[in-house]
Structures are given as C-alpha cells and as structure tokens.
Design a protein around this motif. Structure first.
Motif, PDB file in Angstrom:
ATOM      1  N   GLU A 230       0.828  -1.207   0.000  1.00  0.00           N
ATOM      2  CA  GLU A 230       0.000   0.000   0.000  1.00  0.00           C
ATOM      3  C   GLU A 230       0.865   1.260   0.000  1.00  0.00           C
ATOM      4  OE1 GLU A 230      -2.448  -0.359   3.419  1.00  0.00           O
ATOM      5  OE2 GLU A 230      -3.657  -2.007   2.621  1.00  0.00           O
ATOM      6  N   MET A 231       1.913   1.245   0.823  1.00  0.00           N
ATOM      7  CA  MET A 231       2.766   2.426   0.944  1.00  0.00           C
ATOM      8  C   MET A 231       3.582   2.674  -0.320  1.00  0.00           C
ATOM      9  SD  MET A 231       2.571   4.311   3.676  1.00  0.00           S
ATOM     10  CE  MET A 231       4.179   5.098   3.768  1.00  0.00           C
ATOM     11  N   ARG A 232       3.979   1.622  -1.021  1.00  0.00           N
ATOM     12  CA  ARG A 232       4.714   1.802  -2.276  1.00  0.00           C
ATOM     13  C   ARG A 232       3.892   2.607  -3.263  1.00  0.00           C
ATOM     14  NH1 ARG A 232       6.305  -3.781  -2.246  1.00  0.00           N
ATOM     15  NH2 ARG A 232       4.885  -4.201  -3.972  1.00  0.00           N
ATOM     16  N   ALA A 233       2.642   2.183  -3.441  1.00  0.00           N
ATOM     17  CA  ALA A 233       1.772   2.867  -4.394  1.00  0.00           C
ATOM     18  C   ALA A 233       1.541   4.317  -3.961  1.00  0.00           C
ATOM     19  CB  ALA A 233       0.444   2.125  -4.510  1.00  0.00           C
ATOM     20  N   GLU A 234       1.369   4.519  -2.657  1.00  0.00           N
ATOM     21  CA  GLU A 234       1.111   5.854  -2.145  1.00  0.00           C
ATOM     22  C   GLU A 234       2.335   6.756  -2.312  1.00  0.00           C
ATOM     23  OE1 GLU A 234      -0.303   7.173   2.189  1.00  0.00           O
ATOM     24  OE2 GLU A 234      -1.646   5.769   1.173  1.00  0.00           O
ATOM     25  N   LEU A 235       3.512   6.227  -1.974  1.00  0.00           N
ATOM     26  CA  LEU A 235       4.745   7.012  -2.066  1.00  0.00           C
ATOM     27  C   LEU A 235       5.003   7.493  -3.482  1.00  0.00           C
ATOM     28  CD1 LEU A 235       7.625   5.415   0.053  1.00  0.00           C
ATOM     29  CD2 LEU A 235       6.723   7.749   0.168  1.00  0.00           C
ATOM     30  N   LYS A 236       4.812   6.591  -4.435  1.00  0.00           N
ATOM     31  CA  LYS A 236       5.110   6.954  -5.815  1.00  0.00           C
ATOM     32  C   LYS A 236       4.242   8.127  -6.258  1.00  0.00           C
ATOM     33  CE  LYS A 236       6.256   4.955 -10.253  1.00  0.00           C
ATOM     34  NZ  LYS A 236       6.602   3.702 -10.940  1.00  0.00           N
ATOM     35  N   GLY A 237       2.956   8.064  -5.936  1.00  0.00           N
ATOM     36  CA  GLY A 237       2.060   9.149  -6.321  1.00  0.00           C
ATOM     37  C   GLY A 237       2.365  10.445  -5.593  1.00  0.00           C
ATOM     38  N   VAL A 238       2.644  10.344  -4.298  1.00  0.00           N
ATOM     39  CA  VAL A 238       2.909  11.540  -3.491  1.00  0.00           C
ATOM     40  C   VAL A 238       4.172  12.244  -3.953  1.00  0.00           C
ATOM     41  CG1 VAL A 238       3.678  12.258  -1.190  1.00  0.00           C
ATOM     42  CG2 VAL A 238       1.655  10.830  -1.435  1.00  0.00           C
ATOM     43  N   LEU A 239       5.239  11.491  -4.194  1.00  0.00           N
ATOM     44  CA  LEU A 239       6.506  12.113  -4.570  1.00  0.00           C
ATOM     45  C   LEU A 239       6.453  12.675  -5.986  1.00  0.00           C
ATOM     46  CD1 LEU A 239       8.862   9.569  -2.830  1.00  0.00           C
ATOM     47  CD2 LEU A 239       8.505  11.951  -2.204  1.00  0.00           C
ATOM     48  N   ALA A 240       5.677  12.035  -6.865  1.00  0.00           N
ATOM     49  CA  ALA A 240       5.491  12.611  -8.201  1.00  0.00           C
ATOM     50  C   ALA A 240       4.736  13.930  -8.106  1.00  0.00           C
ATOM     51  CB  ALA A 240       4.738  11.624  -9.093  1.00  0.00           C
ATOM     52  N   ALA A 241       3.721  13.983  -7.243  1.00  0.00           N
ATOM     53  CA  ALA A 241       2.933  15.209  -7.081  1.00  0.00           C
ATOM     54  C   ALA A 241       3.753  16.326  -6.447  1.00  0.00           C
ATOM     55  CB  ALA A 241       1.697  14.922  -6.232  1.00  0.00           C
ATOM     56  N   SER A 242       4.701  15.960  -5.584  1.00  0.00           N
ATOM     57  CA  SER A 242       5.510  16.975  -4.893  1.00  0.00           C
ATOM     58  C   SER A 242       6.607  17.550  -5.775  1.00  0.00           C
ATOM     59  CB  SER A 242       6.143  16.374  -3.627  1.00  0.00           C
ATOM     60  OG  SER A 242       7.176  15.461  -3.974  1.00  0.00           O
ATOM     61  N   LYS A 243       6.857  16.894  -6.939  1.00  0.00           N
ATOM     62  CA  LYS A 243       7.888  17.346  -7.891  1.00  0.00           C
ATOM     63  C   LYS A 243       9.269  17.434  -7.227  1.00  0.00           C
ATOM     64  CE  LYS A 243       4.540  20.094 -10.569  1.00  0.00           C
ATOM     65  NZ  LYS A 243       4.183  19.002 -11.444  1.00  0.00           N
ATOM     66  N   THR A 244       9.538  16.473  -6.358  1.00  0.00           N
ATOM     67  CA  THR A 244      10.806  16.441  -5.622  1.00  0.00           C
ATOM     68  C   THR A 244      11.725  15.376  -6.208  1.00  0.00           C
ATOM     69  OG1 THR A 244       9.630  17.079  -3.609  1.00  0.00           O
ATOM     70  CG2 THR A 244      11.823  16.162  -3.326  1.00  0.00           C
ATOM     71  N   THR A 245      12.996  15.691  -6.333  1.00  0.00           N
ATOM     72  CA  THR A 245      13.985  14.693  -6.731  1.00  0.00           C
ATOM     73  C   THR A 245      14.185  13.738  -5.560  1.00  0.00           C
ATOM     74  OG1 THR A 245      15.085  16.346  -8.109  1.00  0.00           O
ATOM     75  CG2 THR A 245      16.326  14.346  -7.606  1.00  0.00           C
ATOM     76  N   THR A 246      14.107  12.442  -5.833  1.00  0.00           N
ATOM     77  CA  THR A 246      14.138  11.449  -4.761  1.00  0.00           C
ATOM     78  C   THR A 246      15.237  10.424  -5.001  1.00  0.00           C
ATOM     79  OG1 THR A 246      11.739  11.672  -4.469  1.00  0.00           O
ATOM     80  CG2 THR A 246      12.782   9.719  -3.514  1.00  0.00           C
ATOM     81  N   ILE A 247      15.987  10.126  -3.947  1.00  0.00           N
ATOM     82  CA  ILE A 247      16.925   8.995  -3.953  1.00  0.00           C
ATOM     83  C   ILE A 247      16.486   8.048  -2.854  1.00  0.00           C
ATOM     84  CG2 ILE A 247      19.313   8.234  -3.818  1.00  0.00           C
ATOM     85  CD1 ILE A 247      20.192  11.014  -4.566  1.00  0.00           C
ATOM     86  N   TYR A 248      16.279   6.805  -3.232  1.00  0.00           N
ATOM     87  CA  TYR A 248      15.651   5.815  -2.350  1.00  0.00           C
ATOM     88  C   TYR A 248      16.568   4.601  -2.268  1.00  0.00           C
ATOM     89  CZ  TYR A 248      11.667   2.911  -0.688  1.00  0.00           C
ATOM     90  OH  TYR A 248      10.816   2.100   0.016  1.00  0.00           O
ATOM     91  N   VAL A 249      16.965   4.231  -1.067  1.00  0.00           N
ATOM     92  CA  VAL A 249      17.844   3.074  -0.864  1.00  0.00           C
ATOM     93  C   VAL A 249      17.019   1.869  -0.441  1.00  0.00           C
ATOM     94  CG1 VAL A 249      19.506   2.122   0.789  1.00  0.00           C
ATOM     95  CG2 VAL A 249      19.996   4.272  -0.352  1.00  0.00           C
ATOM     96  N   THR A 250      17.264   0.727  -1.074  1.00  0.00           N
ATOM     97  CA  THR A 250      16.590  -0.506  -0.674  1.00  0.00           C
ATOM     98  C   THR A 250      17.394  -1.720  -1.129  1.00  0.00           C
ATOM     99  OG1 THR A 250      14.500  -1.747  -0.748  1.00  0.00           O
ATOM    100  CG2 THR A 250      15.184  -0.646  -2.772  1.00  0.00           C
ATOM    101  N   HIS A 251      17.150  -2.847  -0.444  1.00  0.00           N
ATOM    102  CA  HIS A 251      17.686  -4.134  -0.908  1.00  0.00           C
ATOM    103  C   HIS A 251      16.568  -4.953  -1.547  1.00  0.00           C
ATOM    104  CE1 HIS A 251      15.904  -5.082   3.016  1.00  0.00           C
ATOM    105  NE2 HIS A 251      15.683  -6.279   2.514  1.00  0.00           N
ATOM    106  N   ASP A 252      15.356  -4.394  -1.542  1.00  0.00           N
ATOM    107  CA  ASP A 252      14.176  -5.110  -2.026  1.00  0.00           C
ATOM    108  C   ASP A 252      13.944  -4.775  -3.503  1.00  0.00           C
ATOM    109  OD1 ASP A 252      11.520  -5.850  -2.692  1.00  0.00           O
ATOM    110  OD2 ASP A 252      10.891  -5.696  -0.604  1.00  0.00           O
TER     111      ASP A 252
END
Length: 345
Positions: A171-193
């Motif tokens: 649920e949070m993945r889908a939400e994050l993607k939409g929120v960060l696209a709407a915020s027009k912010t450059t994002t760097i995301y670290v994960t092993h997943d």
C-alpha cells in the motif's frame, strides 16, 4: 532544478574501500533507487549526498551547486529513515511542524504546509493524536509528511518501508510513488528489495562491491542486464545460467541444444524462468521441486548439472522426477562473457 551530480565519489574506512569512484547523474524530479545487498555501498553513498559522511574523493553537486563541503542543513535536502524517527511525545501536527518551527517560519505558513502534507499523506484525521499511539504505517506516513513539509529540493529515503508488514508495504509503495510525483521532488531511495525498486523507480542503480553496475529504467535492467550479477540479482526467481560451447558460425551448444549467439569468443547462456515453456524439443531438465504459487507454479529443475527454474501455468502439475524439455523464447535469450561477467551483444 534539483539535478544531482555525483562525480568520482569514493569512500574508504581505513583499508576498506566502500565506494569506488562513483559517477551518477540524477535528473530533476527523478525517482532514483539505489539497489543492492547489504554492504554494497548504497547507504554510504546516500549518507555522503546527505552530508552525514565525508567522501574520501570526488564531488557532490545539487542544483548546479557543489555541496560536499557544506553541512547537511545547508544542502536543501530532507531524509526519511527506516526507524520512522518521529517524536512519540508530540502530536502528529507537532511532528510535521517541528522542522518548520526550527526554521522560525510564520505560523500561517506552518499551518499551510502541515495541512497540505497531511492531506497528501492521508493523515489529516490524525493531526491531534500523539505519534506514540499510531501504527507503524501511520508513523511512517508522518515521517514522510514531515520531510515533504520542508519543501526540500531533494528527499533521501533509507529503506523507509522495511519495518512494515508485506501488505502495508504494498500500500505504501503505491502511495509514495504518487505523493513524490505530485511533490515534484527529486528522490533517492535506498533498498535491498528488488520489488520496491522495480515498482517505484524511474531508474535503478544496481550496486555491488562499491560499484554501480548498471543505472537504467526498471524494464531495461530486468530485460537487458549489463552484467551477470545484475541478471542474477534482479528477478525472483533469478535468471538461469548454463555454460555454452561454441559450435562455429555464431552457433552455441547449450545442454545438447543449439542456439544462435555471439559470433566469437566465450559465452554463457542466460534465460529468465518465465521465458521458457514445455515443448517436444528444448533444454532437457529433471524436476526436483514443485512450488504452487496460485496463478503459476515455480518448478526447480536440474539441467546440465545446474539449477534451472521455470515458471509454468498453474494447470501444469509436474512432479519431482519428471523430465521436461524447456524451450526458451529466442528473443529473450541473453549471453554473458564468463571472464568479464559483462553482457554480450
């Protein structure tokens, strides 16, 4: 314009080199994921961008300004951590407003930003509750809202969903993607997943041993891995690999079957499990383990003495000991140099 440029960044801890001369450019408003196993250097690189670590060599530029000599607070960034980092003795409103008040913003602007980001993260109904009373997913939403309220040029996220259960992560993945696209912010995301990486990223930088092995969009990384490591790391189950023997004129013998491949040199055959199908002629394989997974079945076999996996339709039910012939989709076959481990064209 929050373009991020990493130029020759290296980091050593004593005799150990964590990063080897990293070069990477992240476009304005791009969602870049740094993907790799523990110890690959992804968090070290994130911390250098954030100003929490000093590079041993190289430069970091954000928005056309060199920042590697600046403290974290002067870089125009915000961070979201794995452990939420919210204050349990403050309300949700106070948590989101905390950084804004530290900057001595007018109360009207604080109110505007808190309301805006709370609505964006769907937590406006929680503003009066103390964060210690919230679930893990709600606390993580608060942490993201607090970062976004600062209206940063760049937001850095270090495995922010890893403490959540599987359904909540989805649920949070889908939400994050939409929120960060709407915020027009450059994002760097670290994960092993890798599932997080594939679903969230505009581009993925696959890291191993302090190197970036490939930086490309998720489909490119999945379909055309630049190295054997990338092919084996991306995908669940991972790519199958079998030794190949040159048969002349660009033909290669693989497990007794002939395939067209590189014109010369040495090569290793690779194919993804979903790109195989049972046929009268194909790579001979003996079934070892059958795992029903709802819409499909994962079958682990042995082919030419090597583990070899295939994803079959759930209506097909082989049993251990069965012998299959598995034909690959010709346009999905990939080839790697056994010595350099790099993809061959």
């Amino acid at each position: 314009m929050a373009v991020i440029e990493i130029k020759g960044v290296a980091k050593s801890f004593g005799a150990f080199t964590a990063l080897h001369s990293i070069d990477l450019t992240i476009a304005d408003q791009e969602f870049m994921v740094l993907l790799g196993a523990s110890g690959c250097g992804k968090t070290t690189l994130l911390r250098i961008i954030a100003g929490l670590e000093t590079p041993s060599a190289g430069e970091v530029w954000i928005g056309g300004r060199r920042v590697d000599h600046l403290p974290a607070r002067e870089r125009g960034i915000a961070m979201v951590f794995q452990n939420y980092a919210v204050f349990p003795h403050l309300t949700v409103y106070e948590n989101i407003a905390f950084g804004l008040r530290m900057k001595k913003m007018p109360q009207a602007e604080v109110e505007r930003r808190v309301t805006k980001t709370a609505e964006l993260m769907h937590i406006e109904q929680l503003l009066k509750r103390y964060s210690g009373q919230l679930s893990g997913g709600q606390r993580q939403r608060v942490a993201v809202a607090r970062a976004l309220a600062m209206e940063p040029d760049v937001i850095l996220m270090d495995e922010p969903l890893s403490n959540l259960d599987a359904l909540l992560r989805l649920e949070m993945r889908a939400e994050l993607k939409g929120v960060l696209a709407a915020s027009k912010t450059t994002t760097i995301y670290v994960t092993h997943d890798q599932v997080e990486a594939m679903s969230l990223a505009d581009r993925i930088s696959v890291m191993n041993g302090g190197h970036i092995l490939q930086a490309a969009d998720p489909v490119q990384v999945y379909r055309n891995p630049a190295t054997r490591f990338v092919g084996s790391f991306i995908g669940n189950p991972p790519m199958n690999f079998l030794p190949a023997k040159a048969a002349g004129d660009g033909q290669w013998q693989v497990a007794g079957q002939t395939f067209a491949g590189p014109s010369a040199g040495a090569a290793e055959f690779a194919i993804r499990p979903e790109d195989l199908h049972p046929a009268e002629q194909g790579i001979p394989a003996e079934v070892r383990v059958v795992e029903p997974l709802g819409p499909h079945t994962l079958v682990t076999c042995v082919a030419d003495g090597h583990p070899f996996r295939v994803i079959l339709d759930s209506t097909l039910t082989p049993i251990p000991g069965d012998r299959l012939h598995l034909a690959p989709l010709q346009d999905r076959i990939r080839w790697f140099d056994p010595e350099t481990q790099k993809a061959l064209t």
